[in-house]
Every structure is written in C-alpha cells, then in structure tokens.
Design a protein around this motif. Structure first.
Motif, PDB file in Angstrom:
ATOM      1  N   SER A   1      59.638  -5.461 -34.589  1.00  0.00           N
ATOM      2  CA  SER A   1      60.081  -6.629 -33.572  1.00  0.00           C
ATOM      3  C   SER A   1      59.981  -6.226 -32.383  1.00  0.00           C
ATOM      4  O   SER A   1      59.367  -7.139 -31.383  1.00  0.00           O
ATOM      5  CB  SER A   1      61.310  -7.058 -33.965  1.00  0.00           C
ATOM      6  OG  SER A   1      61.569  -7.542 -35.617  1.00  0.00           O
ATOM      7  N   VAL A   2      60.205  -5.076 -31.832  1.00  0.00           N
ATOM      8  CA  VAL A   2      60.305  -4.539 -30.414  1.00  0.00           C
ATOM      9  C   VAL A   2      58.852  -4.441 -30.033  1.00  0.00           C
ATOM     10  O   VAL A   2      58.485  -4.836 -29.082  1.00  0.00           O
ATOM     11  CB  VAL A   2      61.000  -3.211 -30.434  1.00  0.00           C
ATOM     12  CG1 VAL A   2      60.698  -2.408 -29.162  1.00  0.00           C
ATOM     13  CG2 VAL A   2      62.414  -3.423 -30.284  1.00  0.00           C
ATOM     14  N   VAL A   3      57.908  -3.871 -30.830  1.00  0.00           N
ATOM     15  CA  VAL A   3      56.718  -3.643 -30.794  1.00  0.00           C
ATOM     16  C   VAL A   3      55.861  -4.942 -30.528  1.00  0.00           C
ATOM     17  O   VAL A   3      55.135  -5.174 -29.661  1.00  0.00           O
ATOM     18  CB  VAL A   3      55.936  -2.885 -31.668  1.00  0.00           C
ATOM     19  CG1 VAL A   3      54.291  -2.783 -31.395  1.00  0.00           C
ATOM     20  CG2 VAL A   3      56.158  -1.414 -31.718  1.00  0.00           C
ATOM     21  N   GLY A   4      56.090  -6.073 -31.498  1.00  0.00           N
ATOM     22  CA  GLY A   4      55.562  -7.249 -31.367  1.00  0.00           C
ATOM     23  C   GLY A   4      55.833  -8.052 -30.030  1.00  0.00           C
ATOM     24  O   GLY A   4      55.054  -8.556 -29.341  1.00  0.00           O
ATOM     25  N   LEU A   5      57.371  -7.833 -29.759  1.00  0.00           N
ATOM     26  CA  LEU A   5      57.810  -8.527 -28.503  1.00  0.00           C
ATOM     27  C   LEU A   5      57.192  -7.800 -27.195  1.00  0.00           C
ATOM     28  O   LEU A   5      56.596  -8.628 -26.354  1.00  0.00           O
ATOM     29  CB  LEU A   5      59.203  -8.612 -28.288  1.00  0.00           C
ATOM     30  CG  LEU A   5      59.958  -9.127 -27.289  1.00  0.00           C
ATOM     31  CD1 LEU A   5      59.634 -10.588 -27.145  1.00  0.00           C
ATOM     32  CD2 LEU A   5      61.491  -9.140 -27.303  1.00  0.00           C
ATOM     33  N   TRP A   6      56.924  -6.397 -27.354  1.00  0.00           N
ATOM     34  CA  TRP A   6      56.354  -5.851 -26.016  1.00  0.00           C
ATOM     35  C   TRP A   6      54.928  -6.243 -25.981  1.00  0.00           C
ATOM     36  O   TRP A   6      54.496  -6.514 -24.837  1.00  0.00           O
ATOM     37  CB  TRP A   6      56.726  -4.240 -26.499  1.00  0.00           C
ATOM     38  CG  TRP A   6      55.761  -3.567 -25.472  1.00  0.00           C
ATOM     39  CD1 TRP A   6      56.608  -2.913 -24.344  1.00  0.00           C
ATOM     40  CD2 TRP A   6      54.594  -2.650 -25.543  1.00  0.00           C
ATOM     41  NE1 TRP A   6      55.414  -2.093 -23.592  1.00  0.00           N
ATOM     42  CE2 TRP A   6      54.569  -1.916 -24.190  1.00  0.00           C
ATOM     43  CE3 TRP A   6      53.616  -2.772 -26.536  1.00  0.00           C
ATOM     44  CZ2 TRP A   6      53.384  -1.209 -24.008  1.00  0.00           C
ATOM     45  CZ3 TRP A   6      52.747  -1.826 -26.309  1.00  0.00           C
ATOM     46  CH2 TRP A   6      52.490  -1.204 -25.158  1.00  0.00           C
ATOM     47  N   VAL A   7      54.330  -6.334 -27.033  1.00  0.00           N
ATOM     48  CA  VAL A   7      52.889  -6.556 -26.882  1.00  0.00           C
ATOM     49  C   VAL A   7      52.789  -8.118 -26.358  1.00  0.00           C
ATOM     50  O   VAL A   7      51.934  -8.227 -25.449  1.00  0.00           O
ATOM     51  CB  VAL A   7      52.037  -6.642 -28.273  1.00  0.00           C
ATOM     52  CG1 VAL A   7      50.728  -7.554 -28.328  1.00  0.00           C
ATOM     53  CG2 VAL A   7      51.940  -5.110 -28.778  1.00  0.00           C
ATOM     54  N   VAL A   8      53.386  -9.177 -26.623  1.00  0.00           N
ATOM     55  CA  VAL A   8      53.379 -10.340 -26.339  1.00  0.00           C
ATOM     56  C   VAL A   8      53.866 -10.197 -24.631  1.00  0.00           C
ATOM     57  O   VAL A   8      53.139 -11.121 -23.916  1.00  0.00           O
ATOM     58  CB  VAL A   8      54.420 -11.427 -27.148  1.00  0.00           C
ATOM     59  CG1 VAL A   8      54.537 -12.651 -26.222  1.00  0.00           C
ATOM     60  CG2 VAL A   8      53.890 -11.537 -28.424  1.00  0.00           C
TER      61      VAL A   8
ATOM     62  N   PHE B   1      58.985  -1.266 -22.660  1.00  0.00           N
ATOM     63  CA  PHE B   1      59.086  -0.734 -23.899  1.00  0.00           C
ATOM     64  C   PHE B   1      60.683   0.100 -24.061  1.00  0.00           C
ATOM     65  O   PHE B   1      61.247   0.232 -25.096  1.00  0.00           O
ATOM     66  CB  PHE B   1      57.888   0.232 -24.275  1.00  0.00           C
ATOM     67  CG  PHE B   1      58.197   1.126 -25.769  1.00  0.00           C
ATOM     68  CD1 PHE B   1      58.034   0.375 -26.633  1.00  0.00           C
ATOM     69  CD2 PHE B   1      58.931   2.177 -25.778  1.00  0.00           C
ATOM     70  CE1 PHE B   1      58.067   0.951 -28.085  1.00  0.00           C
ATOM     71  CE2 PHE B   1      58.973   2.659 -26.901  1.00  0.00           C
ATOM     72  CZ  PHE B   1      58.749   2.054 -28.154  1.00  0.00           C
ATOM     73  N   HIS B   2      60.785   0.785 -23.038  1.00  0.00           N
ATOM     74  CA  HIS B   2      61.980   1.636 -22.923  1.00  0.00           C
ATOM     75  C   HIS B   2      63.164   0.843 -23.199  1.00  0.00           C
ATOM     76  O   HIS B   2      64.194   0.928 -23.698  1.00  0.00           O
ATOM     77  CB  HIS B   2      62.246   2.393 -21.708  1.00  0.00           C
ATOM     78  CG  HIS B   2      63.285   3.409 -21.665  1.00  0.00           C
ATOM     79  ND1 HIS B   2      62.980   4.808 -22.246  1.00  0.00           N
ATOM     80  CD2 HIS B   2      64.318   3.335 -20.962  1.00  0.00           C
ATOM     81  CE1 HIS B   2      63.987   5.524 -22.013  1.00  0.00           C
ATOM     82  NE2 HIS B   2      64.968   4.769 -21.287  1.00  0.00           N
ATOM     83  N   ALA B   3      63.195  -0.385 -22.268  1.00  0.00           N
ATOM     84  CA  ALA B   3      64.356  -1.307 -22.473  1.00  0.00           C
ATOM     85  C   ALA B   3      64.544  -2.071 -23.715  1.00  0.00           C
ATOM     86  O   ALA B   3      65.561  -1.961 -24.355  1.00  0.00           O
ATOM     87  CB  ALA B   3      64.301  -2.454 -21.373  1.00  0.00           C
ATOM     88  N   LEU B   4      63.291  -2.429 -24.040  1.00  0.00           N
ATOM     89  CA  LEU B   4      63.435  -3.228 -25.359  1.00  0.00           C
ATOM     90  C   LEU B   4      63.843  -2.125 -26.824  1.00  0.00           C
ATOM     91  O   LEU B   4      64.886  -2.473 -27.497  1.00  0.00           O
ATOM     92  CB  LEU B   4      62.171  -3.739 -26.211  1.00  0.00           C
ATOM     93  CG  LEU B   4      61.753  -4.900 -25.161  1.00  0.00           C
ATOM     94  CD1 LEU B   4      60.254  -5.274 -25.347  1.00  0.00           C
ATOM     95  CD2 LEU B   4      62.725  -5.956 -25.158  1.00  0.00           C
ATOM     96  N   ASN B   5      63.451  -0.975 -26.557  1.00  0.00           N
ATOM     97  CA  ASN B   5      63.609  -0.108 -27.528  1.00  0.00           C
ATOM     98  C   ASN B   5      65.006   0.579 -27.426  1.00  0.00           C
ATOM     99  O   ASN B   5      65.554   0.962 -28.511  1.00  0.00           O
ATOM    100  CB  ASN B   5      62.677   1.148 -27.553  1.00  0.00           C
ATOM    101  CG  ASN B   5      62.732   2.014 -28.818  1.00  0.00           C
ATOM    102  OD1 ASN B   5      62.534   1.658 -29.914  1.00  0.00           O
ATOM    103  ND2 ASN B   5      63.106   3.442 -28.518  1.00  0.00           N
TER     104      ASN B   5
END
Length: 110
Positions: free
Chosen positions: A83-90, A56-60
């Motif tokens: 988009s970050v949250v969705g990608l993180w969940v996947v 999460f830290h990297a994507l955000n």
C-alpha cells in the motif's frame, strides 16, 4: 533497508542545506553563486529524488509505527508495504510535472 537509506539521504540534504544557508553570513557572493548552481536541470532532478526519498520515508515510517503499535500490524505488514509503495508511486507521478516543469519547459520548449 530502504527506510534507512532514505533517512541517510535526507540527513545529508539537511546537512548541505544548513551549510549553504550559513554561507550567507560568510560571503553573500559565494551564497548567491551557490544558489545559482541550484537552478540547473541536474539539481532539479535531484530535487525530484529528494521528494521521492522524503515521501517514501514518511509513508514507510507510518507503516513501521503501525507494525510496532497495532496488535495486527505484524500480520498485515506485507499488505501495508505494498500500500505504501502504491501510494508513493501515485504521489510521485502527481509531483512529476510540478517539480520538473522548469527543466521540462527548457528541454522541450515553452
């Protein structure tokens, strides 16, 4: 806020990692004992949490960079967050079994 919290969690992990690695010079037996503690199901769950925090830290962080340096970033920050949250969940769903396979096999049989 989540970006700051994950940053602090990652910092504390790195601090503990440096300290336990330095322990090998002080007492190899204590180091071996510490590493054995890390092979427990609780620590394995914590590893999954660490993966979640780092990912999460990297994507955000990439989203924050885009908001700061892309002229249209502020306009699209909400969409980028989702988009970050969705990608993180996947990605977290995909990392569930590889990280927890040892614990899951102990709990549910081999």
């Amino acid at each position: 806020m989540a970006h700051r919290v994950t940053g602090v969690l990652i910092f504390f992990f790195l601090l503990v990692h440096v300290l336990d690695t330095a322990l090998v010079r002080v007492s190899p037996h204590a180091y071996d004992s510490t590493i054995a503690t890390y092979k427990t199901p609780l620590v394995n769950l914590m590893e999954y949490g660490l993966t979640a925090a780092i990912l999460f830290h990297a994507l955000n962080g990439l989203r924050v960079i885009a908001v700061d340096f892309w002229s249209k970033g502020p306009k699209y920050q909400k969409q980028m967050l989702w988009s970050v949250v969705g990608l993180w969940v996947v990605l977290m769903a995909g990392s569930f079994y590889p990280i927890l396979q040892h614990t899951l096999s102990n709990w549910f049989g081999k």
